[in-house]
Scaffold this active site. Sequence first.
Site, mmCIF file in Angstrom:
data_model
loop_
_atom_site.group_PDB
_atom_site.id
_atom_site.type_symbol
_atom_site.label_atom_id
_atom_site.label_comp_id
_atom_site.label_asym_id
_atom_site.label_seq_id
_atom_site.Cartn_x
_atom_site.Cartn_y
_atom_site.Cartn_z
ATOM 1 N N ASN A 100 -14.759 7.214 1.928
ATOM 2 C CA ASN A 100 -14.107 8.271 1.208
ATOM 3 C C ASN A 100 -13.918 7.742 -0.333
ATOM 4 O O ASN A 100 -13.243 8.445 -1.114
ATOM 5 C CB ASN A 100 -13.026 8.891 1.802
ATOM 6 C CG ASN A 100 -11.589 7.634 1.968
ATOM 7 O OD1 ASN A 100 -11.792 6.608 1.580
ATOM 8 N ND2 ASN A 100 -10.532 8.217 2.311
ATOM 9 N N TYR A 142 -2.929 -2.572 3.018
ATOM 10 C CA TYR A 142 -2.997 -1.419 4.182
ATOM 11 C C TYR A 142 -1.818 -1.824 5.244
ATOM 12 O O TYR A 142 -2.053 -1.499 6.406
ATOM 13 C CB TYR A 142 -4.300 -1.164 4.754
ATOM 14 C CG TYR A 142 -5.246 -0.321 3.591
ATOM 15 C CD1 TYR A 142 -5.003 0.666 3.346
ATOM 16 C CD2 TYR A 142 -6.195 -1.049 3.137
ATOM 17 C CE1 TYR A 142 -5.670 1.570 2.239
ATOM 18 C CE2 TYR A 142 -7.148 -0.396 2.162
ATOM 19 C CZ TYR A 142 -6.789 0.908 1.900
ATOM 20 O OH TYR A 142 -7.772 1.560 0.987
ATOM 21 N N HIS A 195 -9.257 5.233 -3.777
ATOM 22 C CA HIS A 195 -7.660 5.146 -3.133
ATOM 23 C C HIS A 195 -6.861 5.658 -4.196
ATOM 24 O O HIS A 195 -7.299 5.168 -5.491
ATOM 25 C CB HIS A 195 -7.581 3.863 -2.783
ATOM 26 C CG HIS A 195 -5.887 3.474 -2.587
ATOM 27 N ND1 HIS A 195 -5.237 3.738 -1.434
ATOM 28 C CD2 HIS A 195 -5.304 2.988 -3.569
ATOM 29 C CE1 HIS A 195 -4.280 3.298 -1.508
ATOM 30 N NE2 HIS A 195 -4.078 2.755 -2.813
#
Length: 149
Positions: A112, A49, A115
């Site tokens: 969520n 990230y 990825h």
Amino acid sequence: MEKTFAMIKPDAVQRGLAGTIIARYEAKGLRIAGMKLMMVTEEMARKHYAEHVDKPFFPGLLKYITSGPVVALVLEGRNAVAEVRKMNGATNPLEAACGTIRGDFAQDKGRNAVHGSDSVESAQREIAIYFGDDEVLEYDYLPAKWLFE
Ligand code: IDP
Ligand code: MG
């Protein structure tokens, strides 16, 4: 054929959704080239990230992604990068369409579920963070002749 990196994030693993999510990718016809249950280290997360390290949500993202086992996947298929992004759905599950993984299985941007790499270049970079060369396998994938004209 095109490869992408996908991850079943700690929330989805803890909620017992790993098999369900892998089944969706398989049913689409994506070949599993690499797969492992693993912990993401802080070093891996900072590399993965890198574009987000200065964002306000980064500390929370770092805590989340290192909080429990993930399933790391290398998936291969025609347009695998775009197909997996489409199957995963919008980053914010509130905006993700029904029928997508985030739309069907998640409720919060910070939890969520999955990825997927955003380009072929990102995929190559991310695969190298999580997999050694000997962990990404080439093998005869029998459905291929039924998937592609
Ligand atoms: P993507 O995963 O759909 O490519 P990005 O914008 O690249 O989305 O963000 C990477 C990840 O960082 C997201 O999947 C999510 O886990 C987390 N994230 C992004 N924005 C937020 C936010 O506003 N709050 C909390 N977490 C976020
Ligand atoms: Mg992204």
